[in-house]
Design a protein around this motif. Structure first.
Motif, short mmCIF file in Angstrom:
data_model
loop_
_atom_site.label_atom_id
_atom_site.label_comp_id
_atom_site.label_asym_id
_atom_site.label_seq_id
_atom_site.Cartn_x
_atom_site.Cartn_y
_atom_site.Cartn_z
N ASN A 1 -10.45 4.03 -5.51
CA ASN A 1 -9.47 4.80 -4.76
C ASN A 1 -8.73 3.85 -3.84
OD1 ASN A 1 -8.01 6.89 -3.61
ND2 ASN A 1 -9.61 7.36 -2.14
N ILE A 2 -7.41 3.82 -3.97
CA ILE A 2 -6.61 2.87 -3.20
C ILE A 2 -5.80 3.63 -2.16
CG2 ILE A 2 -4.89 1.04 -3.35
CD1 ILE A 2 -5.61 0.86 -6.37
N GLU A 3 -5.97 3.23 -0.91
CA GLU A 3 -5.23 3.84 0.20
C GLU A 3 -4.39 2.77 0.88
OE1 GLU A 3 -8.37 5.23 2.67
OE2 GLU A 3 -9.02 6.77 1.25
N GLU A 4 -3.23 3.18 1.35
CA GLU A 4 -2.32 2.23 1.97
C GLU A 4 -1.90 2.73 3.35
OE1 GLU A 4 1.59 0.01 0.41
OE2 GLU A 4 1.82 2.18 0.58
N LYS A 5 -1.81 1.79 4.27
CA LYS A 5 -1.34 2.09 5.61
C LYS A 5 -0.29 1.05 5.98
CE LYS A 5 -2.98 2.39 10.37
NZ LYS A 5 -4.14 2.19 11.24
N LYS A 6 0.91 1.52 6.36
CA LYS A 6 2.00 0.63 6.76
C LYS A 6 2.20 0.76 8.27
CE LYS A 6 4.68 1.39 2.54
NZ LYS A 6 5.97 1.88 2.03
N THR B 1 17.44 -3.09 16.71
CA THR B 1 18.16 -2.09 17.51
C THR B 1 18.81 -1.03 16.64
OG1 THR B 1 20.11 -3.52 17.52
CG2 THR B 1 18.61 -3.68 19.41
N ASN B 2 19.18 -1.34 15.41
CA ASN B 2 19.76 -0.35 14.51
C ASN B 2 18.69 0.38 13.69
OD1 ASN B 2 18.97 -2.35 12.75
ND2 ASN B 2 20.97 -2.55 11.74
N GLN B 3 17.45 0.29 14.12
CA GLN B 3 16.29 0.95 13.52
C GLN B 3 15.91 0.39 12.15
OE1 GLN B 3 14.31 3.13 15.22
NE2 GLN B 3 15.64 2.54 16.90
N ALA B 4 16.46 -0.73 11.78
CA ALA B 4 16.04 -1.39 10.53
C ALA B 4 14.73 -2.13 10.80
CB ALA B 4 17.11 -2.37 10.05
N ILE B 5 13.86 -2.08 9.84
CA ILE B 5 12.54 -2.72 9.99
C ILE B 5 12.67 -4.19 9.64
CG2 ILE B 5 10.17 -2.74 9.16
CD1 ILE B 5 10.65 0.23 8.38
N SER B 6 12.20 -5.05 10.55
CA SER B 6 12.25 -6.48 10.26
C SER B 6 10.88 -7.07 9.94
CB SER B 6 12.89 -7.24 11.43
OG SER B 6 12.11 -7.07 12.59
N LYS B 7 9.80 -6.31 10.18
CA LYS B 7 8.47 -6.78 9.81
C LYS B 7 7.54 -5.58 9.63
CE LYS B 7 4.90 -10.09 10.84
NZ LYS B 7 4.45 -11.18 11.66
N LEU B 8 6.84 -5.59 8.49
CA LEU B 8 5.88 -4.55 8.17
C LEU B 8 4.52 -5.18 7.93
CD1 LEU B 8 7.75 -2.33 5.56
CD2 LEU B 8 6.71 -1.51 7.64
N ASP B 9 3.49 -4.55 8.45
CA ASP B 9 2.12 -4.96 8.15
C ASP B 9 1.52 -3.92 7.21
OD1 ASP B 9 2.23 -7.22 9.68
OD2 ASP B 9 1.17 -6.37 11.39
N GLU C 1 -1.92 -2.55 5.17
CA GLU C 1 -3.38 -2.55 5.07
C GLU C 1 -3.71 -1.69 3.85
OE1 GLU C 1 -6.12 -2.02 8.55
OE2 GLU C 1 -6.61 -0.19 7.44
N ILE C 2 -4.31 -2.31 2.87
CA ILE C 2 -4.66 -1.61 1.64
C ILE C 2 -6.18 -1.57 1.53
CG2 ILE C 2 -4.39 -1.54 -0.86
CD1 ILE C 2 -1.85 -3.16 -0.50
N ARG C 3 -6.71 -0.36 1.42
CA ARG C 3 -8.15 -0.18 1.28
C ARG C 3 -8.49 0.18 -0.15
NH1 ARG C 3 -11.09 2.35 6.30
NH2 ARG C 3 -10.11 1.04 7.85
N PHE D 1 -1.69 -7.79 4.53
CA PHE D 1 -0.61 -8.76 4.43
C PHE D 1 0.59 -8.26 5.20
CE2 PHE D 1 -0.23 -6.13 0.61
CZ PHE D 1 1.12 -5.78 0.61
N SER D 2 1.46 -9.19 5.58
CA SER D 2 2.70 -8.87 6.29
C SER D 2 3.88 -9.12 5.38
CB SER D 2 2.84 -9.73 7.54
OG SER D 2 1.84 -9.39 8.48
N TYR D 3 4.91 -8.34 5.61
CA TYR D 3 6.11 -8.41 4.78
C TYR D 3 7.33 -8.33 5.67
CZ TYR D 3 9.63 -6.76 1.44
OH TYR D 3 10.76 -6.61 0.72
N GLU D 4 8.28 -9.22 5.42
CA GLU D 4 9.52 -9.23 6.19
C GLU D 4 10.69 -9.01 5.22
OE1 GLU D 4 9.95 -12.63 8.73
OE2 GLU D 4 7.82 -12.61 9.21
#
Length: 163
Positions: A71-76, A83-91, A93-95, A118-121
């Motif tokens: 069973n794979i669960e993901e948390k972002k 400032t324009n609400q665009a995401i510049s970095k996401l972490d 966590e995958i279980r 892992f981190s993603y930009e």
């Protein structure tokens, strides 16, 4: 004289090689105890790369002694928002929740949860082929490392007794 020199060279070579120890002489850690004996089922989020890796690490279900449910669960987590609400970095966590069952005994023999992070930009707020391929590769690498860790852990545990 030439034959004597060759004979002495070969003799010395053989004597010097007598104490060579081979690295894989004891292959106890190289054996996957559930390879070709396991039916693998997935639930949770979809990671396409894990299907190929599951066949590589668990083989085909020839014997059918075990059933593995992953069973794979993901948390972002948004780590940096512009400032324009665009995401510049996401972490991420995958279980991976593993439950290995013995089909013959009809019981669970091993359970484990392994977390990968892992981190993603993202490079742009819209569609970007390079960023999407990079994220796909991160999922693939995470899945591969997680399955390798699971195989390593079950090699060191007794999977013949029910929990």
């Amino acid at each position: 004289m030439f034959r004597l020199t060759i004979f002495i060279s070969v003799f010395l070579f053989l004597i010097s090689c007598q104490s060579i120890n081979f690295t894989y002489k004891e292959n106890t850690n190289l054996i996957n105890p559930i390879y070709n004996k396991t039916l693998v089922r997935f639930s949770g989020i979809e990671i396409p790369a894990i299907y190929g890796y599951s066949t590589r690490y668990f083989g085909n279900n020839i014997d059918g002694s075990y059933e593995l449910i992953i069973n794979i669960e993901e948390k972002k987590v948004k780590r940096a928002v512009q400032t324009n609400q665009a995401i510049s970095k996401l972490d991420y966590e995958i279980r991976f929740n593993y439950a290995l069952s013995d089909v013959v005994k009809k019981c669970v023999v091993y359970t484990e949860t392994i977390t990968s992070r892992f981190s993603y930009e993202p490079k742009s707020s819209g569609y970007n082929f390079g960023s999407d391929q990079s994220l796909k590769k991160l999922y693939e690498l995470s899945s591969k490392n997680n399955l390798q860790q699971f195989i390593s852990n079950i090699q060191n545990n007794d999977i013949t007794n029910c929990k």
